[in-house]
Scaffold this motif. Structure first.
Motif, PDB file in Angstrom:
ATOM      1  N   ASP A  82       0.830  -1.213   0.000  1.00  0.00           N
ATOM      2  CA  ASP A  82       0.000   0.000   0.000  1.00  0.00           C
ATOM      3  C   ASP A  82       0.863   1.261   0.000  1.00  0.00           C
ATOM      4  O   ASP A  82       0.535   2.241  -0.673  1.00  0.00           O
ATOM      5  N   PHE A  83       1.963   1.231   0.768  1.00  0.00           N
ATOM      6  CA  PHE A  83       2.868   2.389   0.768  1.00  0.00           C
ATOM      7  C   PHE A  83       3.476   2.596  -0.622  1.00  0.00           C
ATOM      8  O   PHE A  83       3.539   3.723  -1.115  1.00  0.00           O
ATOM      9  N   ILE A  84       3.915   1.515  -1.251  1.00  0.00           N
ATOM     10  CA  ILE A  84       4.516   1.625  -2.586  1.00  0.00           C
ATOM     11  C   ILE A  84       3.505   2.191  -3.578  1.00  0.00           C
ATOM     12  O   ILE A  84       3.829   3.072  -4.378  1.00  0.00           O
ATOM     13  N   LYS A  85       2.269   1.709  -3.511  1.00  0.00           N
ATOM     14  CA  LYS A  85       1.223   2.220  -4.395  1.00  0.00           C
ATOM     15  C   LYS A  85       1.017   3.718  -4.177  1.00  0.00           C
ATOM     16  O   LYS A  85       0.944   4.498  -5.138  1.00  0.00           O
ATOM     17  N   ALA A  86       0.948   4.134  -2.917  1.00  0.00           N
ATOM     18  CA  ALA A  86       0.757   5.556  -2.603  1.00  0.00           C
ATOM     19  C   ALA A  86       1.951   6.390  -3.060  1.00  0.00           C
ATOM     20  O   ALA A  86       1.783   7.485  -3.617  1.00  0.00           O
ATOM     21  N   PHE A  87       3.170   5.874  -2.858  1.00  0.00           N
ATOM     22  CA  PHE A  87       4.364   6.603  -3.284  1.00  0.00           C
ATOM     23  C   PHE A  87       4.403   6.749  -4.808  1.00  0.00           C
ATOM     24  O   PHE A  87       4.789   7.794  -5.330  1.00  0.00           O
ATOM     25  N   LYS A  88       3.989   5.710  -5.532  1.00  0.00           N
ATOM     26  CA  LYS A  88       3.947   5.787  -6.998  1.00  0.00           C
ATOM     27  C   LYS A  88       2.934   6.836  -7.456  1.00  0.00           C
ATOM     28  O   LYS A  88       3.183   7.554  -8.428  1.00  0.00           O
ATOM     29  N   GLU A  89       1.807   6.918  -6.756  1.00  0.00           N
ATOM     30  CA  GLU A  89       0.807   7.933  -7.097  1.00  0.00           C
ATOM     31  C   GLU A  89       1.359   9.338  -6.857  1.00  0.00           C
ATOM     32  O   GLU A  89       1.151  10.245  -7.671  1.00  0.00           O
ATOM     33  N   ILE A  90       2.065   9.504  -5.759  1.00  0.00           N
ATOM     34  CA  ILE A  90       2.673  10.813  -5.452  1.00  0.00           C
ATOM     35  C   ILE A  90       3.710  11.158  -6.518  1.00  0.00           C
ATOM     36  O   ILE A  90       3.746  12.283  -7.017  1.00  0.00           O
ATOM     37  N   ALA A  91       4.553  10.194  -6.878  1.00  0.00           N
ATOM     38  CA  ALA A  91       5.581  10.424  -7.894  1.00  0.00           C
ATOM     39  C   ALA A  91       4.945  10.816  -9.222  1.00  0.00           C
ATOM     40  O   ALA A  91       5.405  11.756  -9.883  1.00  0.00           O
ATOM     41  N   ALA A  92       3.873  10.131  -9.608  1.00  0.00           N
ATOM     42  CA  ALA A  92       3.192  10.446 -10.873  1.00  0.00           C
ATOM     43  C   ALA A  92       2.604  11.853 -10.821  1.00  0.00           C
ATOM     44  O   ALA A  92       2.677  12.600 -11.808  1.00  0.00           O
ATOM     45  N   ARG A  93       2.027  12.226  -9.687  1.00  0.00           N
ATOM     46  CA  ARG A  93       1.445  13.567  -9.548  1.00  0.00           C
ATOM     47  C   ARG A  93       2.521  14.644  -9.695  1.00  0.00           C
ATOM     48  O   ARG A  93       2.339  15.621 -10.417  1.00  0.00           O
ATOM     49  N   PHE A  94       3.663  14.450  -9.059  1.00  0.00           N
ATOM     50  CA  PHE A  94       4.729  15.444  -9.140  1.00  0.00           C
ATOM     51  C   PHE A  94       5.380  15.456 -10.522  1.00  0.00           C
ATOM     52  O   PHE A  94       5.766  16.513 -11.007  1.00  0.00           O
ATOM     53  N   ARG A  95       5.496  14.285 -11.159  1.00  0.00           N
ATOM     54  CA  ARG A  95       6.057  14.245 -12.516  1.00  0.00           C
ATOM     55  C   ARG A  95       5.179  15.013 -13.490  1.00  0.00           C
ATOM     56  O   ARG A  95       5.673  15.780 -14.302  1.00  0.00           O
ATOM     57  N   SER A  96       3.860  14.795 -13.412  1.00  0.00           N
ATOM     58  CA  SER A  96       2.970  15.491 -14.351  1.00  0.00           C
ATOM     59  C   SER A  96       2.984  16.991 -14.088  1.00  0.00           C
ATOM     60  O   SER A  96       2.955  17.786 -15.023  1.00  0.00           O
ATOM     61  N   ALA A  97       3.053  17.412 -12.823  1.00  0.00           N
ATOM     62  CA  ALA A  97       3.122  18.841 -12.504  1.00  0.00           C
ATOM     63  C   ALA A  97       4.428  19.429 -13.034  1.00  0.00           C
ATOM     64  O   ALA A  97       4.440  20.544 -13.566  1.00  0.00           O
ATOM     65  N   HIS A  98       5.523  18.684 -12.923  1.00  0.00           N
ATOM     66  CA  HIS A  98       6.827  19.143 -13.408  1.00  0.00           C
ATOM     67  C   HIS A  98       6.805  19.278 -14.931  1.00  0.00           C
ATOM     68  O   HIS A  98       7.318  20.235 -15.490  1.00  0.00           O
ATOM     69  N   GLU A  99       6.227  18.273 -15.609  1.00  0.00           N
ATOM     70  CA  GLU A  99       6.161  18.304 -17.078  1.00  0.00           C
ATOM     71  C   GLU A  99       5.308  19.477 -17.563  1.00  0.00           C
ATOM     72  O   GLU A  99       5.634  20.132 -18.543  1.00  0.00           O
ATOM     73  N   LYS A 100       4.212  19.751 -16.850  1.00  0.00           N
ATOM     74  CA  LYS A 100       3.357  20.881 -17.229  1.00  0.00           C
ATOM     75  C   LYS A 100       4.101  22.206 -17.079  1.00  0.00           C
ATOM     76  O   LYS A 100       3.997  23.081 -17.904  1.00  0.00           O
ATOM     77  N   SER A 101       4.868  22.328 -16.000  1.00  0.00           N
ATOM     78  CA  SER A 101       5.616  23.570 -15.786  1.00  0.00           C
ATOM     79  C   SER A 101       6.713  23.747 -16.827  1.00  0.00           C
ATOM     80  O   SER A 101       7.034  24.855 -17.214  1.00  0.00           O
ATOM     81  N   GLU A 102       7.313  22.634 -17.299  1.00  0.00           N
ATOM     82  CA  GLU A 102       8.344  22.728 -18.344  1.00  0.00           C
ATOM     83  C   GLU A 102       7.742  23.122 -19.685  1.00  0.00           C
ATOM     84  O   GLU A 102       8.365  23.814 -20.471  1.00  0.00           O
ATOM     85  N   GLN A 103       6.505  22.699 -19.952  1.00  0.00           N
ATOM     86  CA  GLN A 103       5.861  23.018 -21.216  1.00  0.00           C
ATOM     87  C   GLN A 103       5.490  24.494 -21.284  1.00  0.00           C
ATOM     88  O   GLN A 103       5.510  25.087 -22.345  1.00  0.00           O
ATOM     89  N   THR A 104       5.155  25.103 -20.152  1.00  0.00           N
ATOM     90  CA  THR A 104       4.781  26.514 -20.138  1.00  0.00           C
ATOM     91  C   THR A 104       5.995  27.426 -20.088  1.00  0.00           C
ATOM     92  O   THR A 104       5.885  28.604 -20.336  1.00  0.00           O
ATOM     93  N   ALA A 105       7.145  26.873 -19.726  1.00  0.00           N
ATOM     94  CA  ALA A 105       8.367  27.698 -19.619  1.00  0.00           C
ATOM     95  C   ALA A 105       9.000  27.968 -20.940  1.00  0.00           C
ATOM     96  O   ALA A 105       8.770  27.485 -21.950  1.00  0.00           O
TER      97      ALA A 105
END
Length: 105
Positions: A82-105
């Motif tokens: 369950d921890f691994i699943k939650a950590f993967k979800e957090i990682a995916a959320r931060f990756r998508s936010a990072h990718e969005k910020s790079e596209q607008t920059a």
């Protein structure tokens, strides 16, 4: 600037204690090709980099673990899966936010 003859130029370079190869390449304006690394040198470099990577991963693990303790995750009774699943979800959320910020920059 004083024009030097070939012999004077060589004598000047010898006075600077250059090696024969340096002297030859300097006089002709050539660049010497960099020698390729031997397989043993490459393997040693890979081993050093793997060790450096392991140390960096350990430091990051300690940092993330300390953050987990600060946030109270150590008090939650949860399976590793369950921890691994939650950590993967957090990682995916931060990756998508990072990718969005790079596209607008």
């Amino acid at each position: 600037m004083i024009a030097l003859t070939g012999k004077q130029h060589i004598a000047l370079m010898i006075g600077k204690k250059l090696s024969f190869l340096q002297l030859l390449t300097h006089q002709k304006g050539c660049k010497v090709a960099k020698r390729s690394k031997s397989p043993a040198q490459i393997k040693a470099e890979i081993q050093r980099l793997n060790s450096e990577l392991a140390q960096a991963e350990a430091r990051e693990g300690e940092r993330i673990g300390a953050l987990a303790v600060k946030s109270g995750l150590h008090e939650i009774n949860c399976s590793d899966a369950d921890f691994i699943k939650a950590f993967k979800e957090i990682a995916a959320r931060f990756r998508s936010a990072h990718e969005k910020s790079e596209q607008t920059a």
